[in-house]
Design a protein around this motif. Structure first.
Motif, PDB file in Angstrom:
ATOM      1  N   THR A   1       0.864  -1.169   0.000  1.00 48.90           N
ATOM      2  CA  THR A   1       0.000   0.000   0.000  1.00 48.90           C
ATOM      3  C   THR A   1       0.905   1.225   0.000  1.00 48.90           C
ATOM      4  N   ASP A   2       0.338   2.391  -0.189  1.00 43.08           N
ATOM      5  CA  ASP A   2       1.145   3.616  -0.130  1.00 43.08           C
ATOM      6  C   ASP A   2       1.819   3.770   1.229  1.00 43.08           C
ATOM      7  N   ASP A   3       1.083   3.429   2.294  1.00 40.64           N
ATOM      8  CA  ASP A   3       1.661   3.529   3.640  1.00 40.64           C
ATOM      9  C   ASP A   3       2.813   2.544   3.828  1.00 40.64           C
ATOM     10  N   GLU A   4       2.656   1.319   3.326  1.00 40.76           N
ATOM     11  CA  GLU A   4       3.727   0.317   3.447  1.00 40.76           C
ATOM     12  C   GLU A   4       4.948   0.736   2.645  1.00 40.76           C
ATOM     13  N   LYS A   5       4.724   1.311   1.474  1.00 38.58           N
ATOM     14  CA  LYS A   5       5.841   1.795   0.659  1.00 38.58           C
ATOM     15  C   LYS A   5       6.599   2.878   1.416  1.00 38.58           C
ATOM     16  N   GLN A   6       5.885   3.833   1.993  1.00 30.22           N
ATOM     17  CA  GLN A   6       6.530   4.904   2.752  1.00 30.22           C
ATOM     18  C   GLN A   6       7.271   4.341   3.963  1.00 30.22           C
ATOM     19  N   GLN A   7       6.694   3.331   4.598  1.00 24.58           N
ATOM     20  CA  GLN A   7       7.329   2.689   5.750  1.00 24.58           C
ATOM     21  C   GLN A   7       8.662   2.065   5.342  1.00 24.58           C
ATOM     22  N   LEU A   8       8.668   1.312   4.236  1.00 21.29           N
ATOM     23  CA  LEU A   8       9.904   0.670   3.785  1.00 21.29           C
ATOM     24  C   LEU A   8      10.930   1.706   3.351  1.00 21.29           C
ATOM     25  N   LEU A   9      10.503   2.719   2.633  1.00 23.90           N
ATOM     26  CA  LEU A   9      11.442   3.750   2.201  1.00 23.90           C
ATOM     27  C   LEU A   9      12.057   4.474   3.396  1.00 23.90           C
ATOM     28  N   ALA A  10      11.275   4.691   4.445  1.00 22.86           N
ATOM     29  CA  ALA A  10      11.802   5.319   5.664  1.00 22.86           C
ATOM     30  C   ALA A  10      12.837   4.410   6.329  1.00 22.86           C
ATOM     31  N   LEU A  11      12.569   3.105   6.348  1.00 19.37           N
ATOM     32  CA  LEU A  11      13.535   2.161   6.928  1.00 19.37           C
ATOM     33  C   LEU A  11      14.842   2.178   6.145  1.00 19.37           C
ATOM     34  N   LEU A  12      14.743   2.194   4.826  1.00 17.53           N
ATOM     35  CA  LEU A  12      15.942   2.215   3.987  1.00 17.53           C
ATOM     36  C   LEU A  12      16.700   3.528   4.140  1.00 17.53           C
ATOM     37  N   GLU A  13      15.964   4.617   4.285  1.00 22.17           N
ATOM     38  CA  GLU A  13      16.595   5.921   4.461  1.00 22.17           C
ATOM     39  C   GLU A  13      17.372   5.996   5.771  1.00 22.17           C
ATOM     40  N   GLN A  14      16.870   5.326   6.802  1.00 24.09           N
ATOM     41  CA  GLN A  14      17.576   5.301   8.085  1.00 24.09           C
ATOM     42  C   GLN A  14      18.967   4.713   7.937  1.00 24.09           C
ATOM     43  N   GLU A  15      19.132   3.795   6.984  1.00 22.51           N
ATOM     44  CA  GLU A  15      20.457   3.183   6.756  1.00 22.51           C
ATOM     45  C   GLU A  15      21.487   4.220   6.345  1.00 22.51           C
ATOM     46  N   ASP A  16      21.016   5.278   5.686  1.00 21.78           N
ATOM     47  CA  ASP A  16      21.932   6.278   5.136  1.00 21.78           C
ATOM     48  C   ASP A  16      22.016   7.557   5.961  1.00 21.78           C
ATOM     49  N   GLU A  17      21.347   7.584   7.114  1.00 20.73           N
ATOM     50  CA  GLU A  17      21.383   8.792   7.933  1.00 20.73           C
ATOM     51  C   GLU A  17      22.802   9.083   8.415  1.00 20.73           C
ATOM     52  N   GLU A  18      23.119  10.343   8.414  1.00 23.16           N
ATOM     53  CA  GLU A  18      24.434  10.766   8.872  1.00 23.16           C
ATOM     54  C   GLU A  18      24.625  10.383  10.337  1.00 23.16           C
ATOM     55  N   GLY A  19      25.796   9.867  10.644  1.00 21.25           N
ATOM     56  CA  GLY A  19      26.114   9.503  12.014  1.00 21.25           C
ATOM     57  C   GLY A  19      25.768   8.067  12.372  1.00 21.25           C
ATOM     58  N   SER A  20      25.043   7.362  11.510  1.00 19.54           N
ATOM     59  CA  SER A  20      24.741   5.957  11.800  1.00 19.54           C
ATOM     60  C   SER A  20      25.605   5.073  10.913  1.00 19.54           C
ATOM     61  N   GLN A  21      25.926   3.911  11.413  1.00 18.49           N
ATOM     62  CA  GLN A  21      26.763   2.960  10.677  1.00 18.49           C
ATOM     63  C   GLN A  21      25.857   2.010   9.902  1.00 18.49           C
ATOM     64  N   PRO A  22      25.829   2.108   8.573  1.00 16.34           N
ATOM     65  CA  PRO A  22      24.994   1.185   7.797  1.00 16.34           C
ATOM     66  C   PRO A  22      25.413  -0.266   8.021  1.00 16.34           C
ATOM     67  N   TRP A  23      24.461  -1.171   7.970  1.00  9.30           N
ATOM     68  CA  TRP A  23      24.717  -2.592   8.231  1.00  9.30           C
ATOM     69  C   TRP A  23      25.722  -3.189   7.259  1.00  9.30           C
ATOM     70  N   TYR A  24      25.874  -2.614   6.078  1.00 10.72           N
ATOM     71  CA  TYR A  24      26.719  -3.197   5.033  1.00 10.72           C
ATOM     72  C   TYR A  24      28.167  -2.701   5.061  1.00 10.72           C
ATOM     73  N   LEU A  25      28.527  -1.874   6.053  1.00 10.55           N
ATOM     74  CA  LEU A  25      29.900  -1.375   6.165  1.00 10.55           C
ATOM     75  C   LEU A  25      30.553  -1.895   7.438  1.00 10.55           C
ATOM     76  N   ASP A  26      31.876  -2.080   7.370  1.00  7.60           N
ATOM     77  CA  ASP A  26      32.596  -2.498   8.573  1.00  7.60           C
ATOM     78  C   ASP A  26      32.904  -1.274   9.439  1.00  7.60           C
ATOM     79  N   ASP A  27      33.612  -1.473  10.539  1.00  9.37           N
ATOM     80  CA  ASP A  27      33.895  -0.390  11.485  1.00  9.37           C
ATOM     81  C   ASP A  27      34.755   0.719  10.883  1.00  9.37           C
ATOM     82  N   ASP A  28      35.491   0.404   9.799  1.00  8.96           N
ATOM     83  CA  ASP A  28      36.335   1.395   9.143  1.00  8.96           C
ATOM     84  C   ASP A  28      35.641   2.053   7.948  1.00  8.96           C
ATOM     85  N   GLY A  29      34.386   1.701   7.698  1.00  5.90           N
ATOM     86  CA  GLY A  29      33.632   2.323   6.613  1.00  5.90           C
ATOM     87  C   GLY A  29      33.754   1.623   5.270  1.00  5.90           C
TER      88      GLY A  29
END
Length: 123
Positions: free
Chosen positions: A38-66
């Protein structure tokens, strides 16, 4: 391609959030299809994915050195899984079109061929 009334619909989970996914093609190690959201579910998933790229957070796909994780660790840390009743099968997203919901997932680690973007330098 199957008609919508004969689609195979499965549940994909991004951590604890679940989404319906219509399977277009399945092999022994991959899954291609389209989110049925649904539109709400799409926005929910996009928000979750955007959190991965927020400044100051370590994305799950990078090691401790980036640097991007090696293939096996990348697969192990992937937040995606396929939910079938009480069981979950690990998956890693390989492509997703956020506009259309089309996506491709693999059930095994991905081995890069020529993909050296953000890979740790060889010693």
């Amino acid at each position: 391609m199957t008609s919508p009334e004969h689609e195979e619909i499965i549940t994909l989970a991004y951590r604890d959030d679940r989404f319906q996914f219509a399977v277009l093609e399945r092999t022994g190690d991959s899954l291609r299809g389209c989110f049925r959201w649904t539109d709400d579910e799409k926005q929910q998933l996009l928000a979750l994915l955007e959190q991965e790229d927020e400044e100051g957070s370590q994305p799950w796909y990078l090691d401790d050195d980036g640097y991007r994780l090696d293939d096996e660790k990348l697969f192990q840390k992937s937040p995606w899984s396929i939910v079938d009743g009480e069981t979950c099968k690990k998956a890693v997203q390989r492509m997703m079109d956020c506009d259309t919901g089309e996506a491709w997932f693999c059930f095994t680690p991905w081995f890069r061929i020529g993909d050296e973007l953000n890979r740790r330098p060889s010693e």
